[in-house]
Design an enzyme around this catalytic site. Structure first.
Site, PDB file in Angstrom:
ATOM      1  N   ALA A 129     -58.604  -7.296 -40.795  1.00  0.00           N
ATOM      2  CA  ALA A 129     -58.334  -6.141 -41.641  1.00  0.00           C
ATOM      3  C   ALA A 129     -58.152  -4.841 -40.839  1.00  0.00           C
ATOM      4  O   ALA A 129     -57.465  -3.932 -41.280  1.00  0.00           O
ATOM      5  CB  ALA A 129     -59.461  -5.979 -42.648  1.00  0.00           C
ATOM      6  N   THR A 138     -55.836  -0.870 -41.406  1.00  0.00           N
ATOM      7  CA  THR A 138     -56.477   0.347 -41.935  1.00  0.00           C
ATOM      8  C   THR A 138     -55.599   1.578 -41.703  1.00  0.00           C
ATOM      9  O   THR A 138     -55.563   2.486 -42.535  1.00  0.00           O
ATOM     10  CB  THR A 138     -57.869   0.591 -41.307  1.00  0.00           C
ATOM     11  N   GLN A 190     -55.957 -13.066 -40.813  1.00  0.00           N
ATOM     12  CA  GLN A 190     -56.897 -13.187 -41.925  1.00  0.00           C
ATOM     13  C   GLN A 190     -56.469 -12.263 -43.058  1.00  0.00           C
ATOM     14  O   GLN A 190     -57.074 -12.252 -44.117  1.00  0.00           O
ATOM     15  CB  GLN A 190     -58.310 -12.797 -41.465  1.00  0.00           C
ATOM     16  N   ASP A 226     -52.196  -9.006 -46.819  1.00  0.00           N
ATOM     17  CA  ASP A 226     -51.336  -7.913 -47.271  1.00  0.00           C
ATOM     18  C   ASP A 226     -49.853  -8.101 -46.986  1.00  0.00           C
ATOM     19  O   ASP A 226     -49.018  -7.323 -47.462  1.00  0.00           O
ATOM     20  CB  ASP A 226     -51.828  -6.578 -46.673  1.00  0.00           C
ATOM     21  N   HIS A 268     -56.056 -16.880 -44.795  1.00  0.00           N
ATOM     22  CA  HIS A 268     -56.773 -16.529 -46.024  1.00  0.00           C
ATOM     23  C   HIS A 268     -55.826 -16.327 -47.205  1.00  0.00           C
ATOM     24  O   HIS A 268     -56.206 -15.722 -48.208  1.00  0.00           O
ATOM     25  CB  HIS A 268     -57.645 -15.284 -45.802  1.00  0.00           C
ATOM     26  N   CYS A 318     -52.780 -20.698 -60.296  1.00  0.00           N
ATOM     27  CA  CYS A 318     -53.603 -21.101 -61.443  1.00  0.00           C
ATOM     28  C   CYS A 318     -54.707 -22.021 -60.935  1.00  0.00           C
ATOM     29  O   CYS A 318     -54.434 -23.018 -60.266  1.00  0.00           O
ATOM     30  CB  CYS A 318     -52.756 -21.815 -62.490  1.00  0.00           C
ATOM     31  N   THR A 372     -60.708  -7.419 -35.931  1.00  0.00           N
ATOM     32  CA  THR A 372     -61.560  -8.318 -36.707  1.00  0.00           C
ATOM     33  C   THR A 372     -62.975  -8.274 -36.149  1.00  0.00           C
ATOM     34  O   THR A 372     -63.164  -8.224 -34.927  1.00  0.00           O
ATOM     35  CB  THR A 372     -61.002  -9.762 -36.725  1.00  0.00           C
ATOM     36  N   ASN A 407     -60.764  -3.811 -30.535  1.00  0.00           N
ATOM     37  CA  ASN A 407     -61.424  -3.390 -31.780  1.00  0.00           C
ATOM     38  C   ASN A 407     -62.106  -2.046 -31.548  1.00  0.00           C
ATOM     39  O   ASN A 407     -62.426  -1.690 -30.416  1.00  0.00           O
ATOM     40  CB  ASN A 407     -62.460  -4.440 -32.219  1.00  0.00           C
ATOM     41  N   ILE A 446     -56.581   0.921 -32.860  1.00  0.00           N
ATOM     42  CA  ILE A 446     -55.637  -0.187 -32.695  1.00  0.00           C
ATOM     43  C   ILE A 446     -54.192   0.310 -32.645  1.00  0.00           C
ATOM     44  O   ILE A 446     -53.393  -0.178 -31.847  1.00  0.00           O
ATOM     45  CB  ILE A 446     -55.839  -1.207 -33.842  1.00  0.00           C
TER      46      ILE A 446
HETATM   47  P1  NAD Z   1     -63.631  -6.791 -41.039  1.00  0.00           P
HETATM   48  O1  NAD Z   1     -63.594  -5.784 -42.136  1.00  0.00           O
HETATM   49  O2  NAD Z   1     -64.778  -7.704 -40.959  1.00  0.00           O
HETATM   50  O3  NAD Z   1     -63.515  -6.099 -39.601  1.00  0.00           O
HETATM   51  C1  NAD Z   1     -62.521  -5.168 -39.306  1.00  0.00           C
HETATM   52  C2  NAD Z   1     -62.852  -4.560 -37.943  1.00  0.00           C
HETATM   53  O4  NAD Z   1     -61.777  -3.681 -37.578  1.00  0.00           O
HETATM   54  C3  NAD Z   1     -64.139  -3.741 -37.924  1.00  0.00           C
HETATM   55  O5  NAD Z   1     -64.937  -4.126 -36.838  1.00  0.00           O
HETATM   56  C4  NAD Z   1     -63.643  -2.282 -37.763  1.00  0.00           C
HETATM   57  O6  NAD Z   1     -64.522  -1.487 -37.008  1.00  0.00           O
HETATM   58  C5  NAD Z   1     -62.337  -2.472 -37.052  1.00  0.00           C
HETATM   59  N1  NAD Z   1     -61.326  -1.428 -37.304  1.00  0.00           N
HETATM   60  C6  NAD Z   1     -60.885  -1.001 -38.507  1.00  0.00           C
HETATM   61  N2  NAD Z   1     -59.883  -0.108 -38.352  1.00  0.00           N
HETATM   62  C7  NAD Z   1     -59.707   0.050 -37.024  1.00  0.00           C
HETATM   63  C8  NAD Z   1     -58.813   0.836 -36.226  1.00  0.00           C
HETATM   64  N3  NAD Z   1     -57.873   1.622 -36.774  1.00  0.00           N
HETATM   65  N4  NAD Z   1     -58.906   0.752 -34.873  1.00  0.00           N
HETATM   66  C9  NAD Z   1     -59.857  -0.042 -34.289  1.00  0.00           C
HETATM   67  N5  NAD Z   1     -60.710  -0.821 -34.988  1.00  0.00           N
HETATM   68  C10 NAD Z   1     -60.627  -0.778 -36.343  1.00  0.00           C
HETATM   69  O7  NAD Z   1     -62.256  -7.562 -41.151  1.00  0.00           O
HETATM   70  P2  NAD Z   1     -61.966  -9.098 -40.982  1.00  0.00           P
HETATM   71  O8  NAD Z   1     -62.631  -9.623 -39.763  1.00  0.00           O
HETATM   72  O9  NAD Z   1     -60.508  -9.239 -41.137  1.00  0.00           O
HETATM   73  O10 NAD Z   1     -62.665  -9.784 -42.265  1.00  0.00           O
HETATM   74  C11 NAD Z   1     -62.456  -9.299 -43.554  1.00  0.00           C
HETATM   75  C12 NAD Z   1     -61.876 -10.327 -44.513  1.00  0.00           C
HETATM   76  O11 NAD Z   1     -61.377  -9.615 -45.616  1.00  0.00           O
HETATM   77  C13 NAD Z   1     -60.729 -11.081 -43.956  1.00  0.00           C
HETATM   78  O12 NAD Z   1     -61.039 -12.409 -44.119  1.00  0.00           O
HETATM   79  C14 NAD Z   1     -59.509 -10.712 -44.796  1.00  0.00           C
HETATM   80  O13 NAD Z   1     -59.001 -11.858 -45.442  1.00  0.00           O
HETATM   81  C15 NAD Z   1     -60.002  -9.819 -45.876  1.00  0.00           C
HETATM   82  N6  NAD Z   1     -59.360  -8.460 -45.932  1.00  0.00           N
HETATM   83  C16 NAD Z   1     -58.020  -8.334 -45.747  1.00  0.00           C
HETATM   84  C17 NAD Z   1     -57.430  -7.068 -45.794  1.00  0.00           C
HETATM   85  C18 NAD Z   1     -55.940  -6.956 -45.582  1.00  0.00           C
HETATM   86  O14 NAD Z   1     -55.208  -7.891 -45.879  1.00  0.00           O
HETATM   87  N7  NAD Z   1     -55.462  -5.839 -45.035  1.00  0.00           N
HETATM   88  C19 NAD Z   1     -58.212  -5.940 -46.033  1.00  0.00           C
HETATM   89  C20 NAD Z   1     -59.597  -6.105 -46.241  1.00  0.00           C
HETATM   90  C21 NAD Z   1     -60.160  -7.374 -46.171  1.00  0.00           C
END
Ligand code: NAD
Length: 254
Positions: A28, A32, A107, A110, A127, A135, A201, A226, A244
């Site tokens: 994710a 962001t 993961q 979007d 994911h 359904c 992640t 990260n 990132i």
């Molecule tokens: P997570 O939320 O567990 O971890 C995200 C990591 O990214 C964190 O450690 C955070 O500090 C870091 N981070 C965020 N923005 C950053 C930036 N700009 N620069 C540097 N670091 C940054 O995410 P995950 O490991 O993907 O797990 C969350 C689950 O939720 C996933 O399985 C996913 O399917 C789902 N999810 C997806 C989305 C999406 O599709 N965009 C959004 C939210 C959650």
């Protein structure tokens, strides 16, 4: 295990220049900067409201109409519908253009990697995707926007038009198994990687996080990008901390 080194961006650029099969894992955190909040980062949805996690649990979703109603409202307002790929998504497309991207395991749900321009067969969505609905009874899949139009027109929990079953985004919730063929493809790619790059992640969710030790044991170099520490930094040959959207373009440019 020792050996995690913070920094060394130029050294990692050199590793990338010298190898042909890079496997990238994204979470994710790569989205962001496109305006889609993560779950566990400092501003994450679950960090700010731990109860929000219930909306992502299949058991509550199936049992409680109120959870489904809230989930449909959340989908309606999801930032993914207006988000644009950012510099980090584009940097990974550059890696593919340079012929170095073996697979991109995401993961994220979007769809921003595909929007940024990857060939679809390179992207493995472990994911699932928010862009489709499934359904839970008959398994019929359809475009998300068709169902969102029904929600907008007043159906708070629209049933399947084919069988009346419960509809849900075609994503993996807690309590649901991953699709075995999809995770098998990701594991196969990890075993073939010369370099594994994990981006945005927290590496807390398995089996995706397990791709890191898998690739490392098969001989790949491991690089983690990260903003904060991850659960598997100790397995990385290099850990790059930073934004990132700034780090990835510098890392992936020719
Ligand atoms: P997570 O939320 O567990 O971890 C995200 C990591 O990214 C964190 O450690 C955070 O500090 C870091 N981070 C965020 N923005 C950053 C930036 N700009 N620069 C540097 N670091 C940054 O995410 P995950 O490991 O993907 O797990 C969350 C689950 O939720 C996933 O399985 C996913 O399917 C789902 N999810 C997806 C989305 C999406 O599709 N965009 C959004 C939210 C959650």
């Amino acid at each position: 295990m020792s050996g995690a080194r913070v920094g060394r961006l130029d050294e990692v650029r050199g590793w990338i220049a010298g190898c042909e099969r890079i496997v990238v894992i994204t979470g994710a955190g790569i989205s962001t900067e496109s305006g889609i909040p993560d779950f566990r980062g400092p501003q994450g949805l679950w960090t700010r409201d731990p109860k929000a996690e219930r909306l992502s649990d299949i058991r509550y979703y199936v049992a409680e109409p109120e959870v489904r109603r809230l989930a449909w409202q959340e989908r309606l307002a999801h930032p993914a519908w207006t988000a644009e790929p950012n510099a980090a998504h584009r940097a990974l497309v550059e890696l593919e253009r340079r012929g170095k991207l073996h697979a991109l395991v995401t993961q994220n749900i979007d769809g921003l990697h595909q929007r940024a321009g990857h060939s679809p067969e390179r992207v493995i969505e472990v994911h699932g995707t928010l862009h489709r609905v499934v359904c839970l009874s008959c398994g019929r899949r359809s475009p998300m926007q068709e169902t969102l139009a029904r929600v907008r027109a007043g159906e708070s929990d629209p049933p399947c038009l084919a069988c009346g079953g419960i509809l849900k985004s075609d994503t993996i919730s807690f309590g649901q198994a991953l699709v075995p063929e999809v995770i098998a493809r990701a594991q196969e790619a990890a075993l073939e990687a010369e370099l594994l790059l994990a981006v945005g992640t927290s590496l807390q969710v398995y089996p995706v996080a397990g791709l890191v030790p898998l690739a490392r044991a098969a001989g790949a170099r491991v690089v983690i990008v990260n903003g904060e520490a991850t659960a598997l930094d100790h397995l990385a040959h290099a850990v790059l901390r930073g934004r990132i959207g700034e780090v990835l373009p510098r890392l992936c440019a020719a």
